[in-house]
Design a protein around this motif. Structure first.
Motif, mmCIF file in Angstrom:
data_model
loop_
_atom_site.group_PDB
_atom_site.id
_atom_site.type_symbol
_atom_site.label_atom_id
_atom_site.label_comp_id
_atom_site.label_asym_id
_atom_site.label_seq_id
_atom_site.Cartn_x
_atom_site.Cartn_y
_atom_site.Cartn_z
ATOM 1 N N ALA A 1 0.830 -1.208 0.000
ATOM 2 C CA ALA A 1 0.000 0.000 0.000
ATOM 3 C C ALA A 1 0.862 1.256 0.000
ATOM 4 C CB ALA A 1 -0.941 -0.007 1.207
ATOM 5 N N LEU A 2 1.955 1.236 0.773
ATOM 6 C CA LEU A 2 2.865 2.383 0.787
ATOM 7 C C LEU A 2 3.453 2.627 -0.601
ATOM 8 C CD1 LEU A 2 4.443 4.579 2.292
ATOM 9 C CD2 LEU A 2 6.150 2.839 2.875
ATOM 10 N N GLN A 3 3.802 1.538 -1.290
ATOM 11 C CA GLN A 3 4.360 1.686 -2.636
ATOM 12 C C GLN A 3 3.332 2.305 -3.584
ATOM 13 O OE1 GLN A 3 7.063 -1.059 -5.400
ATOM 14 N NE2 GLN A 3 5.074 -1.964 -5.021
ATOM 15 N N GLN A 4 2.081 1.861 -3.508
ATOM 16 C CA GLN A 4 1.045 2.443 -4.358
ATOM 17 C C GLN A 4 0.843 3.922 -4.029
ATOM 18 O OE1 GLN A 4 -0.495 1.202 -6.923
ATOM 19 N NE2 GLN A 4 0.186 -0.920 -6.796
ATOM 20 N N CYS A 5 0.953 4.277 -2.757
ATOM 21 C CA CYS A 5 0.835 5.689 -2.374
ATOM 22 C C CYS A 5 1.965 6.516 -2.971
ATOM 23 C CB CYS A 5 0.830 5.823 -0.853
ATOM 24 S SG CYS A 5 -0.695 5.266 -0.055
ATOM 25 N N LEU A 6 3.195 6.008 -2.858
ATOM 26 C CA LEU A 6 4.321 6.747 -3.411
ATOM 27 C C LEU A 6 4.238 6.827 -4.932
ATOM 28 C CD1 LEU A 6 7.254 5.403 -1.203
ATOM 29 C CD2 LEU A 6 6.112 7.611 -1.064
ATOM 30 N N PHE B 1 -11.283 3.455 -1.805
ATOM 31 C CA PHE B 1 -11.860 2.399 -0.968
ATOM 32 C C PHE B 1 -13.249 2.010 -1.469
ATOM 33 C CE2 PHE B 1 -14.065 0.616 2.664
ATOM 34 C CZ PHE B 1 -13.117 -0.232 3.208
ATOM 35 N N LEU B 2 -14.074 2.997 -1.814
ATOM 36 C CA LEU B 2 -15.413 2.693 -2.298
ATOM 37 C C LEU B 2 -15.377 2.017 -3.668
ATOM 38 C CD1 LEU B 2 -17.340 5.945 -1.260
ATOM 39 C CD2 LEU B 2 -17.391 3.702 -0.156
ATOM 40 N N MET B 3 -14.483 2.461 -4.543
ATOM 41 C CA MET B 3 -14.394 1.872 -5.878
ATOM 42 C C MET B 3 -13.989 0.410 -5.810
ATOM 43 S SD MET B 3 -14.634 2.105 -9.144
ATOM 44 C CE MET B 3 -14.797 3.865 -9.419
ATOM 45 N N VAL B 4 -12.995 0.101 -4.988
ATOM 46 C CA VAL B 4 -12.492 -1.271 -4.894
ATOM 47 C C VAL B 4 -13.490 -2.166 -4.174
ATOM 48 C CG1 VAL B 4 -10.627 -2.698 -3.984
ATOM 49 C CG2 VAL B 4 -10.113 -0.492 -4.980
ATOM 50 N N PHE C 1 -6.866 2.506 -8.551
ATOM 51 C CA PHE C 1 -6.704 3.663 -7.673
ATOM 52 C C PHE C 1 -7.454 4.853 -8.251
ATOM 53 C CE2 PHE C 1 -4.449 7.567 -6.505
ATOM 54 C CZ PHE C 1 -4.522 7.489 -5.127
ATOM 55 N N GLN C 2 -8.083 5.624 -7.367
ATOM 56 C CA GLN C 2 -8.833 6.812 -7.765
ATOM 57 C C GLN C 2 -8.107 8.056 -7.261
ATOM 58 O OE1 GLN C 2 -12.171 6.606 -9.505
ATOM 59 N NE2 GLN C 2 -11.018 4.741 -9.903
ATOM 60 N N GLY C 3 -7.797 8.944 -8.163
ATOM 61 C CA GLY C 3 -7.085 10.148 -7.776
ATOM 62 C C GLY C 3 -7.219 11.234 -8.815
ATOM 63 N N PRO C 4 -6.454 12.306 -8.668
ATOM 64 C CA PRO C 4 -6.491 13.421 -9.626
ATOM 65 C C PRO C 4 -5.801 13.033 -10.924
ATOM 66 C CG PRO C 4 -4.836 13.832 -7.961
ATOM 67 C CD PRO C 4 -5.527 12.560 -7.556
ATOM 68 N N THR C 5 -6.546 12.453 -11.841
ATOM 69 C CA THR C 5 -5.972 11.942 -13.063
ATOM 70 C C THR C 5 -5.514 13.063 -13.985
ATOM 71 O OG1 THR C 5 -6.429 10.535 -14.992
ATOM 72 C CG2 THR C 5 -8.221 11.860 -14.152
ATOM 73 N N ASN C 6 -4.705 12.686 -14.959
ATOM 74 C CA ASN C 6 -4.146 13.661 -15.890
ATOM 75 C C ASN C 6 -5.211 14.383 -16.699
ATOM 76 O OD1 ASN C 6 -1.519 12.887 -15.141
ATOM 77 N ND2 ASN C 6 -1.488 11.226 -16.614
ATOM 78 N N GLY D 1 -4.405 5.654 -14.281
ATOM 79 C CA GLY D 1 -3.751 4.660 -15.111
ATOM 80 C C GLY D 1 -2.359 4.291 -14.651
ATOM 81 N N ASN D 2 -1.664 5.200 -13.962
ATOM 82 C CA ASN D 2 -0.297 4.913 -13.528
ATOM 83 C C ASN D 2 -0.236 3.694 -12.617
ATOM 84 O OD1 ASN D 2 -0.496 7.459 -14.629
ATOM 85 N ND2 ASN D 2 1.030 8.370 -13.310
ATOM 86 N N ASN D 3 -1.182 3.590 -11.685
ATOM 87 C CA ASN D 3 -1.162 2.479 -10.746
ATOM 88 C C ASN D 3 -1.540 1.162 -11.411
ATOM 89 O OD1 ASN D 3 -1.520 5.028 -9.081
ATOM 90 N ND2 ASN D 3 -1.177 3.531 -7.474
ATOM 91 N N ILE D 4 -2.311 1.232 -12.494
ATOM 92 C CA ILE D 4 -2.615 0.018 -13.250
ATOM 93 C C ILE D 4 -1.328 -0.530 -13.864
ATOM 94 C CG2 ILE D 4 -3.901 -0.916 -15.202
ATOM 95 C CD1 ILE D 4 -6.044 1.170 -14.662
#
Length: 624
Positions: free
Chosen positions: A79-84, A126-129, A138-143, A426-429
């Motif tokens: 999880a830490l790696q996905q965060c970084l 968390f809700l998406m997964v 992962f859900q975040g501020p995408t490009n 997409g980066n985390n995919i």
């Protein structure tokens, strides 16, 4: 209950693996039986034993599948790696929002926007997964939402006041003000909050529309007209246009940025066939050597940590300037340590924290365009993630749930005031393909970790101190993987067709040309109506819009078969899951089943009219 994964699956074959040894022993015994026994039955038994032995020796494509749960200590590290891996996007987008609302030098606003961004990313992930598409996305501020911010920053109404204007403002005001260490007047908070309020209202309207697209099942209608020939140019232009942001971070120290990217590539690609010997202990076996692809699983984490250490060495040695106006100042590890001291221990984001929302036509149009392409990008991301995880393509109900969750949380994100929506990252995919860890538990833990970073202000501020050059190195890998994932959609298209090649090429070229022309000639559009000029300028400055509209128009007007356009496979994948390649799956379509939905509801007539749940209802008139 979801299956639990056993670590012995990760061991190198032939190094003390009891399962393999047992299989080999059984095979040897069976061979002796065949030599001593004559008859068809003995041959059949031998064939059965051989098949079982082969099945045991099959290698897995993933270290941890979607429904498997690694040990708790590995979950936390994964999880830490996905965060970084994704913190660069959160930090860069929040900084762009702060610059857009004239809060570039207001550390309190920057810290609050970043904390709110991380909090919303965690909740949405968390809700998406858990109840959304249920893929490790992962859900975040995408490009995609960076493009509207860059387009708005070029408009006159979003320009920040100059120092002369601020001096005049404070000269006519009764409030006391002090200049900073550089002799600059601070921007008043009412101006910053006003701009944030405009972004809030526009995002709330667009988020509600986004939610309706998923909740009503309109995704299927969009897929009738929009296929890979449209999506590839539109989303690829985002990755190509976003290079400005990557350069902004990397240019602080190109050496560290490239070092970070090269380390990640070497560990994940060049050394992917190598396994690391680790000392392990078990109750029955005691101490033993365990072979584990440690460097590949934690390639991104190791790259960021090593890049951070290199920046620290350059900082201590005095190789980086300590002048805040210098380019390489933000490559130092101590350039923003004061943010940790000034930030509060706890910060709770809430709707309306920056004031009441307002509405702007230009901002709403830019975000609406981004939302439309975000839906299409999410559909492509779901398909790409399913391929990375070796599971069937997501069925319609899973896609609808995912789009609905994204829209609902984008509405909440607008109300909170982070200045952008949340969407599939997409980066985390791509990181799943590198690390081969697709566990749903890891991404749930990533969401929880992001929530903690958003609420505990000191933790969020700690990540702000990551040198910009290290973030740039991570973005080189992330954006590169993002573009590669988008281009993978071309597998559906007939690339031997001159029709498809012409459409894709012309769309990409015009998508780069028109935004460049608008940037170079800000007064080039003169229709006589200022509002119309502003709207046209916003549209033409968005490369995703220009390339996507041209590609969609040509793809639907130039004659071509559905097979040539790739629509037959594209639409089939989102019907109820493709069953043509089940032999390559690690898990089946059960990974998309929503939790807490009773089986009786899935089999009732009502399920036919709820697009976000699977329907197993059979019409009695057709049962016979």
């Amino acid at each position: 209950m979801e299956q639990q994964s056993e670590v012995p699956l990760l061991k190198r074959p032939g190094n003390g693996d009891h399962i393999a040894n047992n299989a080999n022993t059984n095979t040897t015994n069976n061979d002796n039986d065949i030599a001593d026994t004559v008859g068809d039955q003995a041959e059949q038994d031998a064939a059965q034993d051989t098949s079982v032995s082969i099945e045991n020796k099959q290698t897995r494509k993933l270290f941890y599948r979607i429904s498997e749960s690694p040990p708790l200590h590995l979950i936390s590290i994964f999880a830490l790696q996905q965060c970084l891996m994704s913190i660069a996007g959160s930090l860069s987008t929040s900084l762009l929002v702060s610059e857009l609302v004239c809060a570039k030098d207001v550390e309190l606003i920057k810290s609050q926007v970043l904390s709110s961004t991380m909090f919303m990313s965690g909740v949405t992930t968390f809700l998406m997964v858990t109840i959304g598409v249920r893929l490790p996305v992962f859900q975040g501020p995408t490009n995609i939402y960076i493009i509207p911010l860059l387009a708005l920053s070029e408009m006159q109404e979003w320009k920040c006041p100059t120092q002369e204007q601020l001096a005049e403002y404070y000269g006519n005001s009764t409030q006391n003000v002090t200049v900073d260490t550089r002799g600059q007047y601070p921007v008043p908070l009412e101006i910053i909050h006003g701009k944030l309020g405009t972004l809030m209202g526009s995002l709330m309207v667009v988020g509600f529309i986004h939610f309706l697209i998923g909740a009503t099942g309109l995704v299927g209608v969009l897929l009738r007209f929009i296929g890979p020939v449209t999506i590839v140019p539109a989303i690829t232009l985002i990755g190509l246009y976003i290079y400005k942001t990557v350069v902004r971070f990397s240019e602080t120290q190109w050496g560290v940025s490239l070092f970070t990217a090269v380390v990640a590539l070497i560990l994940s690609l060049y050394l992917r066939g190598v396994r690391t010997p680790l000392i392990a202990w078990g109750r029955k076996r005691g101490f033993y050597i365990k072979w584990f692809p440690l460097h590949q699983v934690f390639a991104i984490l190791f790259a960021i940590l090593l890049g951070w250490c290199l920046s620290a060495i350059l900082t201590v040695s005095g190789s980086l300037s300590d002048d805040p106006l210098s380019t390489d100042y933000y490559a130092r590890t101590d350039s923003r340590n004061y943010v940790i001291r000034q930030s509060p221990w706890f910060f709770f984001p809430y709707p309306g924290q920056f004031g009441m929302p307002s509405f702007s036509a230009s901002a709403s149009i830019t975000f609406l365009l981004a939302t439309g392409f975000s839906v299409l990008d999410s559909i492509g991301d779901y398909s790409a993630c399913a391929r990375m995880c070796f599971v069937p393509p997501p069925p319609t109900h899973a896609v609808n749930r995912g789009i609905a969750i994204e829209g609902a949380m984008s509405f909440v994100a607008g109300a909170v005031g982070i200045g952008h929506a949340t969407a599939s990252y997409g980066n985390n995919i791509g990181a799943i393909g590198i690390t081969r860890v697709a566990s749903r538990r890891v991404f749930q833990a990533t969401g929880v970790l992001y929530i903690l970073m958003g609420v505990v202000g000191k933790i969020g501020s700690f990540f702000i101190t990551i040198p910009y050059c290290v973030i740039g190195g991570g973005m080189i890998i992330g954006v590169g993987i993002f573009v590669g994932i988008v281009l993978s959609n071309l597998q559906y298209v007939d690339l031997n067709s001159s029709r498809n090649l012409a459409i894709i090429g012309v769309s990409l070229l015009l998508g780069l040309m028109l935004p460049h022309w608008v940037e170079k000639t800000p007064d080039g559009i003169q229709t006589g109506n200022e509002d119309a000029d502003r709207i046209i300028e916003v549209l033409l400055s968005n490369p995703c819009f220009v390339g996507g509209v041209i590609a969609c128009f040509l793809d639907n007007t130039v004659p071509g078969t559905t097979e040539e356009r790739g629509l037959n496979i594209w639409q089939q994948e989102y019907a109820e899951g493709d069953t043509t390649t089940s032999g390559t799956w690690e898990e089946g379509p059960e990974v998309y089943q929503p939790p807490f939905v009773p089986e009786c509801l899935k089999r009732s007539m009502i399920s036919k009219y709820i697009p976000i749940i699977p329907s197993y209802y059979k019409d009695p008139s057709h049962t016979k």
